[in-house]
Motif scaffolding. Structure first.
Motif, PDB file in Angstrom:
ATOM      1  N   THR A  85       0.822  -1.209   0.000  1.00  0.00           N
ATOM      2  CA  THR A  85       0.000   0.000   0.000  1.00  0.00           C
ATOM      3  C   THR A  85       0.861   1.267   0.000  1.00  0.00           C
ATOM      4  N   SER A  86       0.224   2.388  -0.335  1.00  0.00           N
ATOM      5  CA  SER A  86       0.911   3.691  -0.315  1.00  0.00           C
ATOM      6  C   SER A  86       1.387   4.000   1.099  1.00  0.00           C
ATOM      7  N   GLY A  87       2.619   4.455   1.199  1.00  0.00           N
ATOM      8  CA  GLY A  87       3.105   4.913   2.500  1.00  0.00           C
ATOM      9  C   GLY A  87       3.537   3.799   3.444  1.00  0.00           C
ATOM     10  N   THR A  97       8.145   1.727  -9.830  1.00  0.00           N
ATOM     11  CA  THR A  97       7.126   1.716 -10.888  1.00  0.00           C
ATOM     12  C   THR A  97       6.014   2.725 -10.597  1.00  0.00           C
ATOM     13  N   GLY A  98       5.816   3.055  -9.305  1.00  0.00           N
ATOM     14  CA  GLY A  98       4.831   4.092  -8.967  1.00  0.00           C
ATOM     15  C   GLY A  98       5.216   5.426  -9.605  1.00  0.00           C
ATOM     16  N   ALA A  99       6.534   5.704  -9.649  1.00  0.00           N
ATOM     17  CA  ALA A  99       6.998   6.960 -10.263  1.00  0.00           C
ATOM     18  C   ALA A  99       6.635   6.989 -11.746  1.00  0.00           C
ATOM     19  N   MET A 100       6.619   5.825 -12.391  1.00  0.00           N
ATOM     20  CA  MET A 100       6.264   5.768 -13.821  1.00  0.00           C
ATOM     21  C   MET A 100       4.781   6.111 -14.007  1.00  0.00           C
ATOM     22  N   TYR A 101       3.916   5.539 -13.152  1.00  0.00           N
ATOM     23  CA  TYR A 101       2.480   5.878 -13.237  1.00  0.00           C
ATOM     24  C   TYR A 101       2.269   7.358 -12.910  1.00  0.00           C
ATOM     25  N   ARG A 102       3.024   7.851 -11.932  1.00  0.00           N
ATOM     26  CA  ARG A 102       2.911   9.267 -11.573  1.00  0.00           C
ATOM     27  C   ARG A 102       3.329  10.166 -12.741  1.00  0.00           C
ATOM     28  N   VAL A 123      -3.215  10.063 -10.046  1.00  0.00           N
ATOM     29  CA  VAL A 123      -2.475   8.856 -10.450  1.00  0.00           C
ATOM     30  C   VAL A 123      -3.307   7.579 -10.378  1.00  0.00           C
ATOM     31  N   SER A 124      -4.168   7.438  -9.385  1.00  0.00           N
ATOM     32  CA  SER A 124      -4.932   6.188  -9.311  1.00  0.00           C
ATOM     33  C   SER A 124      -5.904   6.039 -10.481  1.00  0.00           C
ATOM     34  N   PRO A 125      -6.713   7.082 -10.811  1.00  0.00           N
ATOM     35  CA  PRO A 125      -7.569   6.933 -11.995  1.00  0.00           C
ATOM     36  C   PRO A 125      -6.769   6.638 -13.270  1.00  0.00           C
ATOM     37  N   VAL A 126      -5.649   7.336 -13.475  1.00  0.00           N
ATOM     38  CA  VAL A 126      -4.862   7.103 -14.697  1.00  0.00           C
ATOM     39  C   VAL A 126      -4.328   5.668 -14.724  1.00  0.00           C
ATOM     40  N   SER A 127      -3.931   5.153 -13.538  1.00  0.00           N
ATOM     41  CA  SER A 127      -3.315   3.824 -13.523  1.00  0.00           C
ATOM     42  C   SER A 127      -4.344   2.694 -13.607  1.00  0.00           C
ATOM     43  N   THR A 128      -5.641   3.030 -13.611  1.00  0.00           N
ATOM     44  CA  THR A 128      -6.639   1.966 -13.839  1.00  0.00           C
ATOM     45  C   THR A 128      -6.846   1.711 -15.337  1.00  0.00           C
ATOM     46  N   VAL A 178      12.419  -4.009  -7.255  1.00  0.00           N
ATOM     47  CA  VAL A 178      11.334  -3.304  -7.949  1.00  0.00           C
ATOM     48  C   VAL A 178      10.165  -3.110  -6.990  1.00  0.00           C
ATOM     49  N   GLU A 179       9.690  -1.876  -6.904  1.00  0.00           N
ATOM     50  CA  GLU A 179       8.549  -1.635  -6.024  1.00  0.00           C
ATOM     51  C   GLU A 179       7.313  -1.247  -6.822  1.00  0.00           C
ATOM     52  N   GLY A 180       6.143  -1.654  -6.323  1.00  0.00           N
ATOM     53  CA  GLY A 180       4.904  -1.298  -7.011  1.00  0.00           C
ATOM     54  C   GLY A 180       3.692  -1.890  -6.343  1.00  0.00           C
ATOM     55  N   ILE A 217      -9.032   2.648  -4.626  1.00  0.00           N
ATOM     56  CA  ILE A 217      -9.014   2.546  -6.092  1.00  0.00           C
ATOM     57  C   ILE A 217      -8.018   1.458  -6.527  1.00  0.00           C
ATOM     58  N   ASP A 218      -6.834   1.439  -5.891  1.00  0.00           N
ATOM     59  CA  ASP A 218      -5.792   0.475  -6.294  1.00  0.00           C
ATOM     60  C   ASP A 218      -6.239  -0.967  -6.048  1.00  0.00           C
ATOM     61  N   SER A 219      -7.005  -1.190  -4.966  1.00  0.00           N
ATOM     62  CA  SER A 219      -7.402  -2.562  -4.631  1.00  0.00           C
ATOM     63  C   SER A 219      -8.644  -3.001  -5.384  1.00  0.00           C
ATOM     64  N   ALA A 220      -9.478  -2.025  -5.804  1.00  0.00           N
ATOM     65  CA  ALA A 220     -10.765  -2.383  -6.413  1.00  0.00           C
ATOM     66  C   ALA A 220     -10.705  -2.472  -7.929  1.00  0.00           C
ATOM     67  N   ARG A 221      -9.634  -1.949  -8.552  1.00  0.00           N
ATOM     68  CA  ARG A 221      -9.633  -1.919 -10.028  1.00  0.00           C
ATOM     69  C   ARG A 221      -9.612  -3.352 -10.578  1.00  0.00           C
ATOM     70  N   THR A 222     -10.113  -3.500 -11.815  1.00  0.00           N
ATOM     71  CA  THR A 222     -10.209  -4.853 -12.376  1.00  0.00           C
ATOM     72  C   THR A 222      -8.880  -5.324 -12.954  1.00  0.00           C
TER      73      THR A 222
HETATM   74  O1   DC Z   1       3.882   3.871  -5.044  1.00  0.00           O
HETATM   75  P1   DC Z   1       3.198   5.205  -5.348  1.00  0.00           P
HETATM   76  O2   DC Z   1       2.327   5.701  -4.237  1.00  0.00           O
HETATM   77  O3   DC Z   1       4.151   6.244  -5.831  1.00  0.00           O
HETATM   78  O4   DC Z   1       2.222   4.840  -6.570  1.00  0.00           O
HETATM   79  C1   DC Z   1       1.372   5.809  -7.120  1.00  0.00           C
HETATM   80  C2   DC Z   1       0.172   5.143  -7.767  1.00  0.00           C
HETATM   81  O5   DC Z   1       0.587   4.394  -8.920  1.00  0.00           O
HETATM   82  C3   DC Z   1      -0.613   4.182  -6.906  1.00  0.00           C
HETATM   83  O6   DC Z   1      -1.679   4.838  -6.260  1.00  0.00           O
HETATM   84  C4   DC Z   1      -1.118   3.150  -7.881  1.00  0.00           C
HETATM   85  C5   DC Z   1      -0.211   3.239  -9.064  1.00  0.00           C
HETATM   86  N1   DC Z   1       0.677   2.084  -9.235  1.00  0.00           N
HETATM   87  C6   DC Z   1       0.166   0.994  -9.886  1.00  0.00           C
HETATM   88  O7   DC Z   1      -1.010   0.979 -10.241  1.00  0.00           O
HETATM   89  N2   DC Z   1       0.967  -0.067 -10.158  1.00  0.00           N
HETATM   90  C7   DC Z   1       2.252  -0.077  -9.778  1.00  0.00           C
HETATM   91  N3   DC Z   1       3.028  -1.127 -10.077  1.00  0.00           N
HETATM   92  C8   DC Z   1       2.781   1.040  -9.078  1.00  0.00           C
HETATM   93  C9   DC Z   1       1.961   2.101  -8.801  1.00  0.00           C
END
Ligand code: DC
Length: 219
Positions: free
Chosen positions: A8-10, A31-36, A95-100, A123-125, A175-180
């Motif tokens: 989870t975040s944080g 990888t979170g930085a890439m979605y951001r 970031v969460s809507p975009v990453s869905t 690798v973190e994500g 959002i991160d846990s509920a996306r399909t």
């Molecule tokens: O780790 P972070 O908080 O910087 O990640 C930002 C957002 O990116 C997080 O809310 C969900 C998305 N994310 C993802 O969907 N998949 C990953 N592998 C990493 C991050």
């Protein structure tokens, strides 16, 4: 050696992963930085981040590069370093809507696999052990209770509004846990580490210990 750290975040993923990579002489990929960075690009280009088709249509455009030195990780967008911009409140919310959006995930997962394939990396994500690299030699699922996560994030961001920080974290968790597509889950074969009552050094010791344990006792 590939070490996959999801959670989870944080929960302390970034600090943990960078220190683990340093101790083990591995590279590091956030990888979170890439979605951001993609979310930031969408905002900069006036894309409606809640319109899945619009985001998908532009998903191939941003030119992203991740520097994998754990001492100095970088993320560039069209050649410009955006490490600071991607930590803004606007990006936290976008970031969460975009990453869905599946097209965003497909593009970034391809880039992530190309980088991981070069070997020797932490690798973190959210979906590394479950989707991106299920064959990782070590998978960690790192969590902490919401109050502890909010306190850490607020301290990093230099804000006193821990309640608002917690609300923003919980919203992203939802959002991160509920996306399909590729939701946040504990991957098969992962070791669950709860960092609520552990210092950063203690978490790093646990992960380094697992990564260097003889094969017959490693998970
Ligand atoms: O780790 P972070 O908080 O910087 O990640 C930002 C957002 O990116 C997080 O809310 C969900 C998305 N994310 C993802 O969907 N998949 C990953 N592998 C990493 C991050």
């Amino acid at each position: 050696m590939v070490v996959a750290v999801d959670g989870t975040s944080g929960s302390g993923k970034s600090s943990t992963c960078r220190l683990v990579a340093e101790r083990l002489g591995l590279r590091y990929l956030d990888t979170g930085a890439m979605y951001r960075a993609v979310a930031w690009w969408m905002l900069q280009h006036d894309v409606n981040i809640y319109d899945v088709d619009e985001v998908a249509a532009r998903a191939h455009e941003p030119l992203l590069e991740s520097g994998t030195d754990p001492l100095r990780p970088t993320i560039t967008l069209d050649g410009v370093d955006v490490s600071v911009e991607i930590r803004s409140e606007a990006v936290n919310a976008a970031v969460s809507p975009v990453s869905t959006v599946p097209a965003v995930r497909a593009r970034l997962v391809d880039l992530q696999r190309a980088t991981i394939g070069e070997g020797g990396i932490v690798v973190e994500g959210r979906d590394i052990g479950s989707v991106v690299w299920p064959d990782a030699g070590l998978k960690i699922y790192l969590t902490a209770d919401p109050a502890a996560r909010a306190r850490r994030r607020a301290a990093e961001a230099g804000t006193h509004d821990v309640a608002a920080t917690q609300e923003s974290l919980l919203n992203r968790d939802r959002i991160d846990s509920a996306r399909t597509v590729a939701p946040l889950v504990m991957p098969d074969g992962a070791v669950h580490v709860d960092s609520t009552h552990l210092s950063l050094d203690e978490v790093v010791d646990v992960v380094v210990g697992l990564a260097t344990a003889p094969a017959d006792v490693a998970p």
